[in-house]
Scaffold this active site. Structure first.
Site, PDB file in Angstrom:
ATOM      1  N   HIS A 174      40.093  31.181  34.519  1.00 41.06           N
ATOM      2  CA  HIS A 174      40.202  32.073  35.667  1.00 41.06           C
ATOM      3  C   HIS A 174      40.278  31.199  36.918  1.00 41.06           C
ATOM      4  O   HIS A 174      39.440  31.294  37.816  1.00 41.06           O
ATOM      5  CB  HIS A 174      39.023  33.047  35.719  1.00 41.06           C
ATOM      6  CG  HIS A 174      39.453  34.460  35.913  1.00 41.06           C
ATOM      7  ND1 HIS A 174      38.821  35.349  36.736  1.00 41.06           N
ATOM      8  CD2 HIS A 174      40.492  35.151  35.380  1.00 41.06           C
ATOM      9  CE1 HIS A 174      39.416  36.530  36.690  1.00 41.06           C
ATOM     10  NE2 HIS A 174      40.435  36.427  35.876  1.00 41.06           N
TER      11      HIS A 174
ATOM     12  N   HIS B 267      51.525  33.308  32.078  1.00 40.55           N
ATOM     13  CA  HIS B 267      50.165  33.593  31.654  1.00 40.55           C
ATOM     14  C   HIS B 267      50.131  34.439  30.390  1.00 40.55           C
ATOM     15  O   HIS B 267      49.284  34.240  29.518  1.00 40.55           O
ATOM     16  CB  HIS B 267      49.416  34.312  32.780  1.00 40.55           C
ATOM     17  CG  HIS B 267      47.963  34.521  32.515  1.00 40.55           C
ATOM     18  ND1 HIS B 267      47.030  33.514  32.634  1.00 40.55           N
ATOM     19  CD2 HIS B 267      47.271  35.632  32.129  1.00 40.55           C
ATOM     20  CE1 HIS B 267      45.839  33.986  32.336  1.00 40.55           C
ATOM     21  NE2 HIS B 267      45.954  35.258  32.030  1.00 40.55           N
TER      22      HIS B 267
END
Length: 691
Positions: A79, A33
Site C-alpha cells: 500500500h 496493479h
C-alpha cells in the site's frame, strides 16, 4: 485515464464505443496493479507447487498445509502510494486489506508482518511518514486483535518521496474447509456484506499504477481509502461464522477496483449480473461508476445459493453489519451491470478480467559497484556508527506500538524470526530483503534474500514451508528498471527451486518513483517466509561462558553494507551464498547443540555480536573491517558449550560470552564498547522518533 491505445483496442474488439462505467472498469482492471501487464510472463517462471501447497497463486491468499488438521492461509500486499499521500489511513487500510484477503479463504487471521522502507530520518517529512505509517499499522492491528509479530525497517534516500508499506498476513483454516474466490454455480446469488459504499478510494487501482506527482498529496487524497477497524473486527467474526455453515460457495474481499474488481474476477469462471442500485450506500447521489469502482473498506462479496441468502443476512445483522443481495451468477460469460433497470455495462468477462495486453519493456544492464575505498576512521568509531545506523539499531519505538501477544500464540518476537505456537508445533515467520544489495546485483541480491529469510528460520530450527513476495520497483519504462525486475525475479525463482521452497503468492508494485524528489526506489523485492518446527523454541542470547563460533566463509563484501552507508566506502556486493549451511545450522539447533544462534546480515559480525553476545571477548583472525563489517551471506554466529557437534563443519571459535563489555582484539590491537555506549548507539532511532 485509460491509455489511448487500450481504448482504441477495446473499441475495435467490441465494435462500439464504451460506456462510462465500462471505461472505468477497464481503466482499473487493466491497470498494472490488477493485471500484471509487465510481469505475467516473469511470474510464470516461479516455482509455485509443493507437497504441502493446497492452493497456490491466483486467489486472495494461498493455502499451505501445516498439519493434518491445520493449514495456513498467507498473503502479501503493498500500500505504497496511498501511504505517502495519507500515511495513517494508507497504512491502516493496507493492513485491513491483507487481513480480508486471508479472511476470504475462510481463515482466521492470526499474525501480521510489516516490511517498511523510508527515506533518511534526518528529514522531518520522512519522520512524519514513519510516525504516521507505524501508528496506522499498530492502531488497526491492535483494534482487530491480530498481532504484528515481525517486521523490517529499511532506510535510504531513494524512499524519501515514495515509502514502501508491505504487509503479510497469516491465518489458520482446516485443510478441508477453506474457501476460494471463484463462483461455482450459475443461478447462485452474490451478497455484499459489511461497510456501506462511499466515494473513498475511487480509482485506487489505477492510482497505484502510476508514479507519484509533485502535487500527489492534494490531488490523489480521494484515491486513499479510509478504514474502520471496529467494523473489520465484526466482519471477521461474521464471515467466519458464515463459512462455518458450509453454505458459502465462494468469497472475495473488495480491494483494488472495488466491487467491479471483486465481482468480475470472482465470476470469471462463468459470468455475472450486478445490480448497482441495490448496493447499500453511505452517500446519496452516487453514480454507477462511483458505486462500482469505490474502494471503501471492510466489505466482502459472497456467493451463496438463493435459499441461503436469508441465513447470511441474519448472521450479518447479528454482528450489526449491513448486507445486500446485489446480483447473480449467470452461465453466459458476460459481465453485466445494471442501474435502476438500465444496462450501464455489458462486456465479455474474459476480456475484462484477463484481456489486458502485455507490456514488453526493453532491458539494459548496468554496473553500479565501485572499488572499495578503505575508511581512515578508527575501527572503534566505525563500530559505533554502524551500531547507531537505523537498520542496525533497535526498533523499540516501532515494536512498542504493536500488541504482539493478543490471541496468546506469540512465543517469541525478538531475534531472527517470530515464533507462534500452533497445533502443538511452532509457526516461524520472517520477512524482508536487502535493497542495497539487490540494486548492485539484482539476481544475486534476490537469491540471497531467500537464503537470509531461510537462515532466520533455521536459527529457530524451522523448515521453510512457503514464500510470498512483494516486488517493489520503479517504472519498467526505464530499461535499467526492467532489467532489475527481470533479474530479481529469476534470482528469486532459481534459489526457491534450489531450496525447494514454493512461492505461493504475492504482489507486484511498480512505478514507485517521485517527481517531487526526482528519485526512483532501489529494487525492493520484499519476501515473507513461513516455516514449521516440531519443537517450540524461544530465541535466546548467549550465556556467560559460552563459546562464540562463526560458521561460514567471510569475504570482503562491503558494497551496499551498513559500513558503506555510513562511510561511502563502496565495494563489491555479496555473491550468492551456499544455502547448504542453512540446513547445517537448522540441524544443530534441533539437536540442541547450540545455546543461541543468529545469522549475519545487516551490520555483519558486529551487529550479530551486539544482538547475541553484547558482553563478550572476541579475537579476530584477519582484517578487522572485513571481519566486523562484511555482509557476506550464509554465515552464522552461534554460541555453544563445546564444539564437538561442529566436527566436519566449517567454523571458527572467535571468543567467549561474558565480561563487562564487548571487547574486540586483533593483531595486538583492541577496543571495547561498554554497555552504556552500546545502549546509546542502539537506541539512536528510538531517541530520534521520541524527540
Amino acid at each position: 485515464m485509460l491509455p489511448a491505445q487500450d481504448l482504441e483496442l477495446l473499441r475495435t474488439t467490441l465494435q462500439r464505443d464504451l460506456t462510462e462505467v465500462e471505461i472505468a472498469c477497464f481503466e482499473n482492471l487493466w491497470s498494472e496493479h490488477c493485471s500484471y501487464r509487465s510481469t505475467r510472463p516473469l511470474l510464470k517462471t516461479l516455482p509455485t507447487e509443493g507437497p504441502d501447497v493446497l492452493l497456490g497463486p491466483g486467489d486472495d491468499a494461498a493455502i499451505v498445509r501445516f498439519s493434518e488438521t491445520c493449514a495456513i492461509a498467507i498473503g502479501m500486499e503493498s500500500h505504497n502510494h496511498p501511504s505517502y499521500v495519507d500515511p495513517y489511513d494508507g497504512s491502516a487500510t493496507g493492513v485491513g486489506g491483507i487481513v480480508r484477503d486471508v479472511l476470504s479463504m475462510g481463515a482466521r487471521p492470526i499474525a501480521l508482518m510489516d516490511p517498511l522502507y523510508f527515506g533518511a530520518l534526518d528529514a522531518e517529512k520522512n519522520r512524519y511518514l514513519f510516525e504516521h505509517i507505524v501508528s496506522g499499522i499498530g492502531d488497526y492491528g491492535n483494534c482487530i486483535g491480530v498481532p504484528v509479530v515481525r517486521g523490517e525497517l529499511g532506510f535510504d534516500p531513494c524512499y524519501a518521496g515514495n515509502p514502501l508499506v508491505n504487509v503479510v498476513c497469516v491465518g489458520t483454516v482446516r485443510p478441508d474447509r477453506f474457501l476460494t474466490a471463484r463462483v461455482k454455480k450459475p443461478g447462485a446469488r452474490l451478497v455484499l456484506v459489511g461497510a456501506s459504499t462511499g466515494r473513498d478510494g475511487l480509482g485506487g487501482a489505477s492510482f497505484a499504477s502510476r508514479d507519484l506527482a509533485e502535487d500527489a498529496e492534494a490531488e490523489d487524497r480521494p484515491s486513499v481509502q479510509v478504514g474502520d477497524p471496529f467494523t473489520e473486527k465484526l466482519l471477521i467474526e461474521a464471515i467466519l461464522e458464515m463459512a462455518e455453515t458450509g453454505k458459502v460457495l465462494a468469497c472475495r474481499d473488495l480491494g483494488a477496483a472495488g466491487l467491479a474488481g471483486a465481482s468480475s474476477e470472482m465470476a470469471s469462471t462463468f459470468g455475472a449480473v450486478i445490480h448497482a442500485d441495490r448496493v447499500h450506500l453511505r452517500e446519496t447521489g452516487m453514480t454507477p461508476r462511483e458505486i462500482m469502482l469505490a474502494e471503501s473498506q471492510e466489505r466482502m462479496l459472497l456467493e451463496v445459493e438463493a435459499d441461503d441468502v436469508a441465513l447470511m443476512g441474519a448472521i450479518a445483522e447479528k454482528y450489526d453489519l449491513r448486507w445486500s443481495d446485489i446480483g447473480e451468477v449467470i452461465a453466459e460469460p458476460r459481465y453485466i451491470v445494471t442501474f435502476h433497470g438500465e444496462t450501464v455495462a455489458d462486456l465479455p468477462i474474459d476480456l475484462l478480467v484477463a484481456g489486458a495486453p502485455l507490456c514488453a519493456w526493453e532491458t539494459r544492464p548496468y554496473q553500479a559497484e565501485t572499488a572499495f575505498a578503505r575508511p581512515i576512521t578508527p575501527v572503534r568509531e566505525l563500530a559505533l556508527r554502524v551500531l547507531a545506523h537505523p537498520e542496525v539499531a533497535r526498533k523499540d519505538w516501532v515494536s512498542e506500538q504493536y500488541d504482539k501477544d493478543v490471541q496468546l500464540r506469540t512465543v517469541s518476537h525478538r531475534g531472527d524470526a517470530a515464533v507462534l505456537r500452533l497445533e502443538g508445533a511452532a509457526l516461524v515467520l520472517s520477512c524482508g530483503c536487502n535493497p542495497h544489495h539487490t540494486y548492485l546485483k539484482p539476481y544475486e541480491g534476490m537469491a540471497n534474500a531467500v537464503i537470509e529469510n531461510a537462515s532466520n528460520l533455521a536459527c529457530l530450527g524451522a523448515d521453510p514451508l512457503c514464500i510470498v513476495n512483494c516486488l517493489n520497483f520503479a517504472s519498467p519504462v526505464h530499461p535499467e528498471i526492467a532489467w532489475q525486475l527481470e533479474r530479481s525475479v529469476l534470482g528469486l525463482g532459481d534459489m526457491a527451486r534450489r531450496m525447494a521452497i514454493p512461492i505461493v503468492g504475492g504482489n507486484v508494485s511498480l512505478y514507485n518513483e517521485s517527481d517531487e524528489f526526482e528519485t526512483q526506489i532501489k529494487p525492493t523485492p520484499s519476501l515473507g517466509m513461513a516455516g514449521r518446527s516440531d519443537e517450540v523454541r524461544r530465541w535466546t542470547t548467549a550465556g556467560d561462558g559460552d563459546l562464540l563460533v562463526l560458521i561460514g566463509t567471510t569475504m570482503p563484501d562491503f558494497g551496499g553494507s551498513v559500513l558503506d552507508a555510513v562511510t561511502g566506502c563502496g565495494g563489491m556486493a555479496p555473491a550468492i551464498a551456499d544455502p547448504g549451511v542453512v540446513a547445517t545450522v537448522r540441524n544443530l539447533v534441533r539437536a540442541g547443540a547450540l545455546t543461541a544462534a543468529t545469522d549475519l546480515s545487516r551490520g555483519g559480525l558486529l551487529a550479530a555480536l551486539a544482538k547475541l553476545a553484547p558482553r563478550s571477548t572476541v579475537e579476530l583472525a584477519g582484517d578487522p573491517l572485513e571481519e566486523l563489517f562484511s555482509e557476506t551471506y550464509g554465515r552464522f554466529l552461534v554460541a555453544c558449550r563445546d564444539v564437538s557437534a561442529l566436527a566436519g563443519i566449517e567454523h571458527r571459535v572467535i571468543g567467549r560470552a561474558g565480561g563487562d563489555a564487548l571487547t574486540v582484539t586483533w593483531d595486538g590491537t583492541s577496543f571495547a564498547i561498554t554497555p552504556d555506549e552500546l545502549e546509546a548507539a542502539l537506541s539512536t532511532t528510538t531517541r530520534i522518533m521520541r524527540y
